[in-house]
Design an enzyme around this catalytic site. Structure first.
Site, PDB file in Angstrom:
ATOM      1  N   LYS A 118       0.845  -1.197   0.000  1.00  0.00           N
ATOM      2  CA  LYS A 118       0.000   0.000   0.000  1.00  0.00           C
ATOM      3  C   LYS A 118       0.882   1.250   0.000  1.00  0.00           C
ATOM      4  CE  LYS A 118      -4.029   1.852   2.545  1.00  0.00           C
ATOM      5  NZ  LYS A 118      -4.950   1.602   3.685  1.00  0.00           N
ATOM      6  N   SER A 148      -9.967  -0.557   6.839  1.00  0.00           N
ATOM      7  CA  SER A 148      -9.354  -0.346   5.522  1.00  0.00           C
ATOM      8  C   SER A 148      -8.738  -1.581   4.879  1.00  0.00           C
ATOM      9  CB  SER A 148      -8.300   0.767   5.608  1.00  0.00           C
ATOM     10  OG  SER A 148      -8.928   2.024   5.594  1.00  0.00           O
ATOM     11  N   SER A 167      -9.804   1.659   2.659  1.00  0.00           N
ATOM     12  CA  SER A 167      -8.934   2.444   1.803  1.00  0.00           C
ATOM     13  C   SER A 167      -7.842   1.623   1.106  1.00  0.00           C
ATOM     14  CB  SER A 167      -8.250   3.532   2.638  1.00  0.00           C
ATOM     15  OG  SER A 167      -7.365   2.952   3.593  1.00  0.00           O
TER      16      SER A 167
END
Lengths: 439, 449
Positions: A59, A158, A134
């Site tokens: 990420k 997330s 996210s």
């Protein structure tokens, strides 16, 4: 059971296949912000560890030396990491290769994957839908077969939210089990790094590699456990709690899938028990007040002097909203009224969850109250925040929670969420394995 | 008019590493921005390690020496947010009080806590050096119990001495920073920042008290504000008023669990606490039978007091005390140096005192030797040089050596080079070792060529 990652092809060949798939399909999916130009070199030099040849997406809020940790924001568009996050060091030591930096909601502020400065990500399983967020790019990359696994971060869901929407496995570990050094902050007291994978076994393996004590202050003094070797789908004697309040807040088509999944757990020997979580509805406002204040604090370093842009001048609407609200409610005259009150509610919610987990071994239920919306559909901030209703309690309480595919509703994946007591990742993974219906 | 003065004193702790990372705390020889890591640079994603235990112990020791109670409850580390180039993460970490309710020289000590130093910003070049960023500071907050600049100066000298005696603060000098609060007759409180010496403190207070008194005489109110001390002009200038005061938005740092200072740790530190200045003074009077004035001068600095005790193992204390108080203190004052900075060693003092007592050196010459020691020479060398025979006596010694050793002279003339070394030895014997050997060799060669 071997505690190693197993490949069909040579590591070089395997990486080449992943890269090939990315090249063909990621123009449409948009799971990656940046690919690692040294990946092919690194796979040749990778040590023969437990993850040898594993292709991992990271990420974009996790520092990987030499790659950009943009947080999908213009604020950090030119920030090239000078250091590896502790989790990235640990992956490399076991032979995994970072294939690239995945897309995400800007600074992890979002639950849909749409707020990235680098454009939204598509859900590879239902391409007209959002992938969730996210950790949108991480979940999409794994679902699309671009990578074997990805690292995500989970502040209020997330990892679990996009795992559920994309039909993959995601784990948010106990707070303080996995080092955060190198993870760019959303809310420091809630953030945890965790794995996103296609199956529970790989998630267990990845978790045992990244978990365990380090030198940072907010870590638990916990050793990594060989989760993948101890995995078993046998749930004899395991009590699984299902909260009445889950039903109240969740769409019926999701509940249907979740209940079928609970029956699978019973078939493996588990006993499903009803429990109560009366403060569940307070979790969301509590969570957001804490996030606003901590995020405001975390973003003070983006003052335009060191990283190119002043965050307030270049960020998107959601990031700006959180900064302004955080600044507002942490003022001297309001601090007691909002932030301190939120911390009190947090203690209450934590106590309630831990009490529920005294009566049962795990809690199992839905991950999100609703199915992912169509890409581009306009949602109000409160509608967007509502996605997080069932995932924020685990972060507030600091307990582990994992998501495993449970089935589909109208062709869209639905994940079963499993919560356990602090540091009971093994039991949580066992329940997830049983629900997965493999092995 | 009644003046009330209180201080906030910041001093760097002499730890090995910084407060939240393992970068060295001593950055003095480092190139700008090299004594740093991602943690003390506050880079995106960096997380603090636990609070440096050495710094916590230092703060506890200082709090105990200032007669504080050590807090029992968890000590939270707060984030104090403000926007300035020297602050790489946009907040400074500062602990809640570690010690409270202390007292020194009749002045109340409100609290002692830990903080991290920011970097150093140069507004002229616009450059920042983060080498200092994250260095542990101890902050001491006093009650407003001081009533004049003279009292302020005396208290500050005493406090500096106690800090030095704690052996927990940096001894290089120039790291102390003081903020001063001044109010007159219960008027508004004015804070003065940017003071970094006792002389600056005295001058800033003189100016500020006059300024406030003049305002009152003209019937004007003193505003509650923060002012900066301008060293070059010896004045204070307004920085910001209460209306524009910053809101630091304090929150407990979510990355740092609160400190817990156990009673066991406090007891251990208390047991190992160094002697306080007043304790050492009393002991010196008692143990070495020296006057209070001598003892006061010698204990003005812990390093000097240590040296005195070592000298006393070899020299009679009364003579040593007089030498310390009159000769060494005077030399240090002349060079404006502390004993620790001066480079004076115990052996230097012992050798000079011996030379004086054996009648080889006058008191005045002793002072000259000490001056040269402070300038970088060693006493032994200086003494040797000072006691050398003059040129005329050397010449006659050389001639005597040639006259008394015809055999060696003969050998040398026949080409046996080593023979001349024997003759040098004879010159040294004749002069009782007080000849300059190189000059003696030169003279011998001239005479024998």
């Amino acid at each position: 059971m071997a505690a190693e990652f197993v490949l069909e092809h040579s590591p070089e060949e395997h990486l080449a296949r992943c890269l090939d798939r990315i090249e063909r399909e990621d123009g449409r999916i948009n799971a990656f912000i940046e690919l690692n130009p040294r990946a092919s070199e690194e796979v040749r030099e990778a040590p023969h560890g437990r993850l040898r040849g594993m292709v991992v997406g990271v990420k974009s809020n996790i520092n990987v030396r030499g790659l950009r940790a943009t947080c999908a924001s213009r604020t950090l568009e030119n920030y090239v990491s000078p250091y590896d996050a502790v989790v990235v060091e640990r992956l490399r030591r076991e032979g995994a290769v970072v294939v690239g930096m995945t897309n995400m909601d800007e600074f992890a502020c979002g639950s849909s994957g749409e707020t990235s400065f680098f454009g939204p990500t598509r859900n590879p399983v239902a391409e007209d839908r959002i992938p969730g967020g996210s950790s949108s790019g991480s979940a999409a990359a794994v679902a699309a077969g671009f990578a074997d696994a990805a690292l995500g971060s989970d502040t209020g869901g997330s990892i679990r939210n996009p795992a559920s929407h994309c039909g993959v496995v995601g784990v948010k570990p106990t707070y303080g089990l996995v080092p955060r050094h190198g993870l760019i902050d959303l809310a420091m007291s809630l953030d945890q790094i965790g794995p996103i994978t296609r199956d529970v076994r790989t998630a267990a393996l990845l978790l045992e590699v990244i978990a365990g004590r380090s030198r940072e202050a907010s870590m638990l003094n916990a050793s990594p456990e060989p989760y993948s070797q101890r995995l078993t789908p046998d749930l004899s004697g395991v009590r699984v709690g299902f909260a009445r309040e889950f039903e109240e807040f969740t769409a019926p088509e999701i509940l249907g899938v979740v209940k079928r999944s609970l029956r699978r757990l019973e078939a493996q020997g588990a006993e499903v028990v009803e429990v109560e979580l009366p403060s569940l509805e307070k979790a969301l406002p509590t969570y957001y007040l804490i996030v606003f204040v901590e995020f405001f604090s975390a973003t003070r370093r983006y003052d335009g002097r060191r990283y190119g842009h002043r965050i307030e001048e270049v960020c998107g609407a959601e990031v700006l909203r959180r900064i302004l609200l955080g600044s507002y409610i942490s003022q001297k005259e309001y601090a007691g009224r909002y932030y301190r009150r939120a911390l009190q509610f947090r203690s209450l919610i934590r106590r309630e969850l831990l009490e529920a987990l005294e009566k049962v071994d795990v809690l199992a239920g839905p991950t999100t109250p609703k199915l992912p919306h169509r890409l581009g559909e306009e949602l109000s901030p409160l509608e967007m925040y509502a996605y997080d209703l069932l995932t924020v309690p685990a972060n507030l309480a600091g307990i582990p929670a994992g998501v495993v595919p449970a089935g589909r509703a109208g062709g869209i994946p639905v994940g079963l969420q499993v919560h356990a007591k602090p540091l009971q990742e093994q039991l949580m993974l066992n329940v997830m394995l049983a629900a997965e219906g493999r092995e | 008019m009644k003046v009330r003065i209180g201080f906030e004193i910041h001093e760097q702790l002499a730890t090995r590493t910084k407060l939240f990372c393992t970068s060295p705390a001593d950055y003095r020889d480092a190139e700008p921005n090299t004594n740093v890591c991602e943690i003390c640079l506050g880079m995106p994603g960096a997380k603090p390690m636990g609070v440096n235990a050495e710094a916590v112990e230092g703060a506890v020791a200082i709090a105990l020496m200032l007669n504080c109670e050590i807090v029992q409850e968890p000590v939270y580390i707060l984030r104090k947010h403000y926007d300035y180039p020297d602050l790489p993460s946009g907040y400074q970490r500062t602990s809640m009080p570690i010690g409270r309710n202390g007292e020194l020289a009749g002045v109340g000590i409100w609290e002692v806590h830990l903080e991290e130093d920011p970097g150093k910003y140069d507004p002229v070049t616009g450059k920042v050096d983060y080498n200092r960023s994250g260095v542990p500071l101890v902050e001491i907050v006093t009650a407003p119990d001081i009533t004049s600049p003279e009292e302020a100066r005396a208290f500050m000298r005493e406090l500096v001495k106690v800090l030095q005696y704690s052996r927990r603060v940096r001894r290089e000098g120039g790291t102390m920073r003081v903020d001063v609060n001044v109010s007159i007759e219960d008027g508004a409180r004015v804070e003065i920042k940017n003071i970094n010496s006792i002389r600056g403190l005295y001058r800033a207070l003189k100016f500020e008290i006059t300024r406030q008194k003049n305002l009152r005489r003209r019937g004007k109110a003193v505003r509650r504000e923060t002012r900066a001390y301008i060293e070059e002009q010896m004045i204070t200038r307004s920085m910001r008023t209460k209306e524009t005061a910053e809101d630091y938005r304090y929150i407990p740092d979510p990355d740092l669990p609160p400190l817990r200072i156990t009673p066991e740790l406090v007891e251990r530190i208390r047991r190992e606490l160094p002697e306080a200045p007043h304790q050492k003074l009393a002991r010196f009077v008692e143990q070495y039978r020296i006057s209070r004035d001598d003892a006061w001068a010698i204990t003005s600095e812990p390093e000097m007091a240590d040296a005195f005790e070592q000298v006393c193992t070899q020299v009679e204390p009364a003579r040593a005390a007089a030498f310390f108080r009159h000769i060494i203190k005077k030399t240090l004052n002349y060079h404006n140096l502390s004993f620790a900075e001066s480079g004076i060693r115990v052996e230097d003092i012992v050798q000079v005192l011996r030379a004086i007592s054996e009648g080889r050196l006058s008191q005045q010459a002793g002072e000259l030797v000490m001056r040269r020691v402070v300038e970088g020479e060693r006493a032994a060398e200086v003494l040797r040089e000072m006691s050398r025979v003059d040129e005329q006596s050397l010449v006659s010694a050389v001639e005597q050596a040639i006259h008394q050793n015809p055999g060696a002279v003969e050998d040398y003339r026949r080409g046996k080079q080593e023979a001349i070394n024997y003759l040098v030895g004879q010159v040294m014997r004749i002069t009782k070792g007080r000849a300059d050997a190189a000059r003696a060799l030169e003279l011998l060669r001239e005479r024998l060529s």
